[in-house]
Motif scaffolding. Structure first.
Motif, PDB file in Angstrom:
ATOM      1  N   ASP A   1       0.796  -1.224   0.000  1.00  0.00           N
ATOM      2  CA  ASP A   1       0.000   0.000   0.000  1.00  0.00           C
ATOM      3  C   ASP A   1       0.833   1.279   0.000  1.00  0.00           C
ATOM      4  O   ASP A   1       0.281   2.368   0.123  1.00  0.00           O
ATOM      5  CB  ASP A   1      -0.931   0.008   1.218  1.00  0.00           C
ATOM      6  CG  ASP A   1      -1.928  -1.139   1.181  1.00  0.00           C
ATOM      7  OD1 ASP A   1      -2.391  -1.466   0.067  1.00  0.00           O
ATOM      8  OD2 ASP A   1      -2.218  -1.714   2.243  1.00  0.00           O
ATOM      9  N   VAL A   2       2.135   1.166  -0.150  1.00  0.00           N
ATOM     10  CA  VAL A   2       3.017   2.336  -0.138  1.00  0.00           C
ATOM     11  C   VAL A   2       2.879   3.088  -1.456  1.00  0.00           C
ATOM     12  O   VAL A   2       2.892   2.495  -2.529  1.00  0.00           O
ATOM     13  CB  VAL A   2       4.488   1.900   0.098  1.00  0.00           C
ATOM     14  CG1 VAL A   2       5.428   3.078  -0.034  1.00  0.00           C
ATOM     15  CG2 VAL A   2       4.626   1.259   1.459  1.00  0.00           C
ATOM     16  N   GLN A   3       2.757   4.407  -1.379  1.00  0.00           N
ATOM     17  CA  GLN A   3       2.535   5.221  -2.577  1.00  0.00           C
ATOM     18  C   GLN A   3       3.802   5.874  -3.122  1.00  0.00           C
ATOM     19  O   GLN A   3       3.759   6.512  -4.159  1.00  0.00           O
ATOM     20  CB  GLN A   3       1.500   6.311  -2.268  1.00  0.00           C
ATOM     21  CG  GLN A   3       0.138   5.756  -1.934  1.00  0.00           C
ATOM     22  CD  GLN A   3      -0.438   4.916  -3.063  1.00  0.00           C
ATOM     23  OE1 GLN A   3      -0.393   5.302  -4.216  1.00  0.00           O
ATOM     24  NE2 GLN A   3      -0.963   3.750  -2.716  1.00  0.00           N
ATOM     25  N   GLN A   4       4.927   5.732  -2.428  1.00  0.00           N
ATOM     26  CA  GLN A   4       6.178   6.329  -2.878  1.00  0.00           C
ATOM     27  C   GLN A   4       7.224   5.250  -3.087  1.00  0.00           C
ATOM     28  O   GLN A   4       7.113   4.148  -2.544  1.00  0.00           O
ATOM     29  CB  GLN A   4       6.706   7.321  -1.829  1.00  0.00           C
ATOM     30  CG  GLN A   4       5.881   8.569  -1.709  1.00  0.00           C
ATOM     31  CD  GLN A   4       6.419   9.442  -0.602  1.00  0.00           C
ATOM     32  OE1 GLN A   4       6.381   9.066   0.562  1.00  0.00           O
ATOM     33  NE2 GLN A   4       6.927  10.595  -0.967  1.00  0.00           N
ATOM     34  N   GLU A   5       8.250   5.607  -3.863  1.00  0.00           N
ATOM     35  CA  GLU A   5       9.372   4.700  -4.070  1.00  0.00           C
ATOM     36  C   GLU A   5      10.175   4.596  -2.765  1.00  0.00           C
ATOM     37  O   GLU A   5      10.408   5.600  -2.099  1.00  0.00           O
ATOM     38  CB  GLU A   5      10.285   5.239  -5.178  1.00  0.00           C
ATOM     39  CG  GLU A   5       9.608   5.368  -6.521  1.00  0.00           C
ATOM     40  CD  GLU A   5       9.593   4.071  -7.284  1.00  0.00           C
ATOM     41  OE1 GLU A   5      10.501   3.254  -7.120  1.00  0.00           O
ATOM     42  OE2 GLU A   5       8.647   3.881  -8.068  1.00  0.00           O
ATOM     43  N   HIS A   6      10.574   3.377  -2.408  1.00  0.00           N
ATOM     44  CA  HIS A   6      11.380   3.134  -1.203  1.00  0.00           C
ATOM     45  C   HIS A   6      12.588   2.278  -1.563  1.00  0.00           C
ATOM     46  O   HIS A   6      12.481   1.376  -2.387  1.00  0.00           O
ATOM     47  CB  HIS A   6      10.572   2.376  -0.149  1.00  0.00           C
ATOM     48  CG  HIS A   6       9.602   3.213   0.604  1.00  0.00           C
ATOM     49  ND1 HIS A   6       8.519   3.813   0.010  1.00  0.00           N
ATOM     50  CD2 HIS A   6       9.546   3.538   1.910  1.00  0.00           C
ATOM     51  CE1 HIS A   6       7.834   4.472   0.936  1.00  0.00           C
ATOM     52  NE2 HIS A   6       8.445   4.316   2.092  1.00  0.00           N
ATOM     53  N   LEU A   7      13.694   2.559  -0.914  1.00  0.00           N
ATOM     54  CA  LEU A   7      14.864   1.692  -1.012  1.00  0.00           C
ATOM     55  C   LEU A   7      15.177   1.226   0.409  1.00  0.00           C
ATOM     56  O   LEU A   7      15.394   2.046   1.303  1.00  0.00           O
ATOM     57  CB  LEU A   7      16.070   2.427  -1.588  1.00  0.00           C
ATOM     58  CG  LEU A   7      17.268   1.498  -1.745  1.00  0.00           C
ATOM     59  CD1 LEU A   7      17.746   1.522  -3.185  1.00  0.00           C
ATOM     60  CD2 LEU A   7      18.377   1.849  -0.809  1.00  0.00           C
ATOM     61  N   VAL A   8      15.133  -0.078   0.606  1.00  0.00           N
ATOM     62  CA  VAL A   8      15.368  -0.647   1.929  1.00  0.00           C
ATOM     63  C   VAL A   8      16.571  -1.578   1.863  1.00  0.00           C
ATOM     64  O   VAL A   8      16.806  -2.234   0.847  1.00  0.00           O
ATOM     65  CB  VAL A   8      14.122  -1.392   2.463  1.00  0.00           C
ATOM     66  CG1 VAL A   8      13.833  -2.634   1.665  1.00  0.00           C
ATOM     67  CG2 VAL A   8      14.262  -1.744   3.925  1.00  0.00           C
ATOM     68  N   CYS A   9      17.345  -1.593   2.926  1.00  0.00           N
ATOM     69  CA  CYS A   9      18.494  -2.486   3.027  1.00  0.00           C
ATOM     70  C   CYS A   9      18.316  -3.386   4.239  1.00  0.00           C
ATOM     71  O   CYS A   9      17.955  -2.918   5.316  1.00  0.00           O
ATOM     72  CB  CYS A   9      19.785  -1.696   3.170  1.00  0.00           C
ATOM     73  SG  CYS A   9      20.220  -0.775   1.697  1.00  0.00           S
ATOM     74  N   LEU A  10      18.565  -4.657   4.012  1.00  0.00           N
ATOM     75  CA  LEU A  10      18.604  -5.623   5.102  1.00  0.00           C
ATOM     76  C   LEU A  10      20.066  -5.963   5.325  1.00  0.00           C
ATOM     77  O   LEU A  10      20.769  -6.347   4.392  1.00  0.00           O
ATOM     78  CB  LEU A  10      17.824  -6.885   4.741  1.00  0.00           C
ATOM     79  CG  LEU A  10      16.362  -6.711   4.372  1.00  0.00           C
ATOM     80  CD1 LEU A  10      15.778  -8.032   3.913  1.00  0.00           C
ATOM     81  CD2 LEU A  10      15.579  -6.172   5.537  1.00  0.00           C
ATOM     82  N   TYR A  11      20.524  -5.793   6.538  1.00  0.00           N
ATOM     83  CA  TYR A  11      21.907  -6.084   6.887  1.00  0.00           C
ATOM     84  C   TYR A  11      21.935  -7.399   7.661  1.00  0.00           C
ATOM     85  O   TYR A  11      21.224  -7.554   8.648  1.00  0.00           O
ATOM     86  CB  TYR A  11      22.494  -4.942   7.715  1.00  0.00           C
ATOM     87  CG  TYR A  11      22.497  -3.640   6.942  1.00  0.00           C
ATOM     88  CD1 TYR A  11      23.468  -3.394   5.987  1.00  0.00           C
ATOM     89  CD2 TYR A  11      21.517  -2.682   7.141  1.00  0.00           C
ATOM     90  CE1 TYR A  11      23.469  -2.215   5.261  1.00  0.00           C
ATOM     91  CE2 TYR A  11      21.512  -1.500   6.429  1.00  0.00           C
ATOM     92  CZ  TYR A  11      22.494  -1.278   5.488  1.00  0.00           C
ATOM     93  OH  TYR A  11      22.490  -0.104   4.757  1.00  0.00           O
ATOM     94  N   LEU A  12      22.741  -8.338   7.177  1.00  0.00           N
ATOM     95  CA  LEU A  12      22.763  -9.687   7.730  1.00  0.00           C
ATOM     96  C   LEU A  12      24.108  -9.999   8.364  1.00  0.00           C
ATOM     97  O   LEU A  12      25.145  -9.486   7.945  1.00  0.00           O
ATOM     98  CB  LEU A  12      22.501 -10.717   6.624  1.00  0.00           C
ATOM     99  CG  LEU A  12      21.322 -10.475   5.694  1.00  0.00           C
ATOM    100  CD1 LEU A  12      21.299 -11.511   4.588  1.00  0.00           C
ATOM    101  CD2 LEU A  12      20.029 -10.485   6.461  1.00  0.00           C
ATOM    102  N   ASN A  13      24.081 -10.919   9.343  1.00  0.00           N
ATOM    103  CA  ASN A  13      25.329 -11.431   9.898  1.00  0.00           C
ATOM    104  C   ASN A  13      25.766 -12.654   9.080  1.00  0.00           C
ATOM    105  O   ASN A  13      25.166 -12.964   8.046  1.00  0.00           O
ATOM    106  CB  ASN A  13      25.182 -11.748  11.399  1.00  0.00           C
ATOM    107  CG  ASN A  13      24.165 -12.843  11.687  1.00  0.00           C
ATOM    108  OD1 ASN A  13      23.753 -13.589  10.803  1.00  0.00           O
ATOM    109  ND2 ASN A  13      23.763 -12.930  12.942  1.00  0.00           N
TER     110      ASN A  13
END
Length: 99
Positions: A34-46
Motif C-alpha cells: 500500500d506504499v505510494q512512494q518509491e522506497h529503497l530498503v536495506c537488510l543487513y545480515l550477519n
C-alpha cells in the motif's frame, strides 16, 4: 579480543533469518503493498543470514528514489554486517488504467 567478539554477537538484535530470496520478496511485498512512494530498503545480515538491521534508506517521490552507495555501505560498516540485501519497490502509475 575474543571476549569482545562474543559480547558483540550476543547483544546484536536479530530480526529473523533469511533462507531464500523468495522469502525476502514475500515479506517486503506484504509490507509495501500500500506504499505510494518509491522506497529503497536495506537488510543487513550477519554470517548466519540473520537480519541484524533493516533500514529504509531512501524514500523518493511518486516515481523515483535516488540512492548513493556511500549511505548503504556506511550503515553496513556501522552494524558490522557480513551481507547486504538491497530492495527497491516500483509503483504502478494510473496511466495504464483504461476508462
Amino acid at each position: 579480543m575474543e571476549l569482545g567478539f562474543r559480547i558483540q554477537k550476543s547483544t546484536q538484535p536479530k530480526l529473523g533469518k533469511i533462507s531464500t530470496s523468495f522469502q525476502v520478496a514475500q515479506q517486503l511485498i506484504n509490507e509495501w503493498k500500500d506504499v505510494q512512494q518509491e522506497h529503497l530498503v536495506c537488510l543487513y545480515l550477519n554470517t548466519k543470514n540473520e537480519i541484524i538491521q533493516k533500514r529504509i534508506l531512501f524514500i523518493g517521490s511518486l516515481d523515483q528514489s535516488i540512492a548513493h552507495p556511500r549511505e548503504i555501505f556506511r550503515e553496513a560498516v556501522r552494524c558490522s554486517a557480513a551481507r547486504i540485501i538491497i530492495s527497491h519497490n516500483h509503483r504502478e502509475t494510473c496511466s495504464s488504467v483504461k476508462s
